[in-house]
Scaffold this motif. Structure first.
Motif, mmCIF file in Angstrom:
data_model
loop_
_atom_site.group_PDB
_atom_site.id
_atom_site.type_symbol
_atom_site.label_atom_id
_atom_site.label_comp_id
_atom_site.label_asym_id
_atom_site.label_seq_id
_atom_site.Cartn_x
_atom_site.Cartn_y
_atom_site.Cartn_z
ATOM 1 N N GLN A 83 0.783 -1.243 0.153
ATOM 2 C CA GLN A 83 0.190 -0.017 -0.210
ATOM 3 C C GLN A 83 0.829 1.328 0.106
ATOM 4 O OE1 GLN A 83 -1.994 -0.662 3.759
ATOM 5 N NE2 GLN A 83 -3.999 -1.234 2.485
ATOM 6 N N LEU A 113 1.053 4.284 -2.710
ATOM 7 C CA LEU A 113 1.022 5.698 -2.235
ATOM 8 C C LEU A 113 2.049 6.592 -2.569
ATOM 9 C CD1 LEU A 113 -0.849 7.846 -0.678
ATOM 10 C CD2 LEU A 113 0.196 6.809 1.574
ATOM 11 N N TYR A 160 -3.222 4.729 -6.579
ATOM 12 C CA TYR A 160 -3.876 4.942 -5.613
ATOM 13 C C TYR A 160 -5.026 3.688 -5.288
ATOM 14 C CZ TYR A 160 -2.315 9.609 -5.362
ATOM 15 O OH TYR A 160 -1.514 10.709 -5.399
ATOM 16 N N CYS A 207 -4.715 6.657 0.468
ATOM 17 C CA CYS A 207 -5.017 6.358 -0.950
ATOM 18 C C CYS A 207 -6.368 6.668 -1.220
ATOM 19 C CB CYS A 207 -4.773 4.785 -1.312
ATOM 20 S SG CYS A 207 -3.025 4.660 -1.307
#
Length: 485
Positions: free
Chosen positions: A377, A381, A401, A417
């Motif tokens: 993640q 990002l 995102y 995100c």
């Protein structure tokens, strides 16, 4: 496979060792792991070396070098012999189990069976202390998981907790639990949903049970520093450095302590000393890079406040920038799987307007195969932010995102995100309230948050403006399926 070999394999599958603990080659950088284990053999005390030789034997096996694996298991066995540990002691279980597996892969079934017999003899001799046997195997599994890769920390924590149920005062298992919980807190920080400072009490207990273990002392000092107990922390740093003034693991954590305290000169001095001992340590180069970056930020702040006297600050900033980039680049040269060093290097490239190099660095981070889900993640990002702000490519940024939001781990990176996607959708809809791509983004967010009714509403609105869009039609079809289940 013959019936005899089938039977042998079923016995092997019951053993508690590296071959049955689910240590997957895809989850670790095997070359980096092997180098790290060899460093440990050079600098750790003899009591820990048997464990390291066993893991190194498993790494040899993963590299299809079972002959070398036997050599390392012999070294592990030799440590027990030198310590006059009887062959029927539970300390032999791990080494004998790994022996049985390696001989099996060498097609030496007789030797494999011989070690299974030795293991059975240990279990027979251990009648009445089954809890301690279970504690031994759980503890060894915990250390194997900790040393293999960070993705296994949660499982390692469970193993140490199980090991301590039967043997609550065992110094090794207490040290293992304290170490892995400290690392989980330190790596994930407040991004970890279950974040609490559990490691303080665990480290405190481990230090009490291991008064001569300098590594656990310096970890405790770092935790005390986090808890704003600076004076007590310094005492433990000094104790650790007095116990083992040339141990790289103590030096590097002591340097981290000094850096966090803003004591950059002592930190750099200690790091350079450690780097002379272990010149290919990615961790040390990374810590040096962090020190120079902090000094750079301070110098830039002073220049903004007081101006640049005769260009001295400009030259100093240039020198600090070059040093920071050099050490971050060196970090990734020796430890290619170090995810956060990719972020740090890319950030420095952006600071020095080297956007092409920054993008190449983010792409390498995306391509890493050993990154845990919750850290993927963060990659998406960071890369998305770069694409949006530096490359001015909103469409490419949206893709990343979205990838970050698709990963279900609930933490601040997922939230960021989502916030970025909502902001982009809002900007689109401010310009045009019926913008299909803006409406579809809101649909995507609702879908990933399992708000399927709202997701359908947004996608239907998007389709009213872009009636033949295959992506929106497919999303709407999937949502209807979900709601009918």
């Amino acid at each position: 496979m013959s019936e005899s070999k089938d039977t042998l394999k079923s016995h092997l599958d019951e053993l508690k060792c590296h071959f049955t603990w689910g240590l997957q080659e895809k989850d670790a950088d095997i070359e980096e792991l092997e180098e790290r284990l060899n460093y440990q053999l050079e600098y750790l005390n003899v009591d820990s070396k048997g464990r390291v030789y066993n893991l190194l034997a498993y790494v040899n096996h993963l590299k299809n070098n079972n002959t070398e694996a036997i050599v390392n298991l012999q070294k592990s066995e030799g440590i027990l012999w030198d310590s006059k540990v009887l062959e029927t002691d539970i300390k032999y279980l791990l080494t004998f189990s790994n022996y049985a597996w390696v001989h099996y892969y060498l097609n030496d079934s007789e030797s494999s069976k011989l070690y299974i017999e030795k293991i059975n003899a240990i279990y027979t001799q251990s009648k009445g202390i089954e809890d301690l046997v279970q504690s031994e195997t759980n503890g060894e599994q915990g250390w194997a998981l900790v040393n293999f890769c960070s993705q296994y920390y949660e499982k390692a924590k469970d193993c140490f907790e199980e090991a301590l149920k039967a043997n609550p005062d065992d110094p090794e298992w207490n040290t293992g639990l304290a170490t892995v919980v400290y690392r989980m807190e330190d790596f994930r920080g407040r991004d970890w949903p279950g974040f609490k400072s559990f490691s303080f009490q665990l480290l405190q207990r481990a230090v009490k049970l291991n008064p001569k273990d300098s590594v656990i002392k310096v970890l405790f000092a770092l935790k005390l520093q986090q808890l704003k107990k600076q004076e007590e922390a310094i005492k433990y740093i000094k104790d650790a450095l007095e116990l083992t003034p040339d141990l790289p693991y103590v030096l590097r954590y002591a340097a981290k302590f000094y850096r966090r305290a803003g004591m950059f000169e002592p930190a750099i001095h200690v790091l350079k000393k450690a780097l002379n001992i272990t010149p290919t340590s990615g961790f040390l180069h990374h810590q040096l890079g962090l020190c120079y970056r902090r000094m750079l930020i301070q110098r830039e702040r002073l220049r903004r406040v007081y101006g640049d006297y005769r260009g001295q600050d400009t030259q100093a900033i240039k020198n600090l920038t070059e040093r920071t980039i050099f050490h971050f680049e060196m970090t990734l040269e020796v430890k290619k799987s170090f995810l956060h060093a990719h972020f740090d290097l890319a950030e420095m490239y952006i600071r020095s307007y080297q956007h092409k190099k920054a993008e190449e660095t983010y792409k390498k981070a995306i391509e890493l195969t050993t990154t845990p889900e919750y850290e993927k993640q963060q990659v998406h990002l960071h890369y998305g932010t770069f694409l949006e702000n530096c490359k001015k490519s909103e469409d490419e940024a949206v893709k990343h995102y979205k990838e970050g939001l698709r990963i279900p781990d609930q933490n601040k990176h997922r939230q960021e995100c989502e916030a970025s996607l909502r902001r982009i959708a809002s900007e689109k809809l401010e310009r045009n309230p019926s913008d299909a791509s803006g409406l579809a983004l809101l649909g995507f967010i609702s879908k990933e948050n399992q708000d399927y009714l709202n997701a359908m509403k947004w996608y239907e609105k998007a389709l009213s403006d872009d009636t033949s869009n295959d992506e929106y039609l497919s999303a709407l079809f999937d949502l209807k399926l979900m709601l009918t289940k």
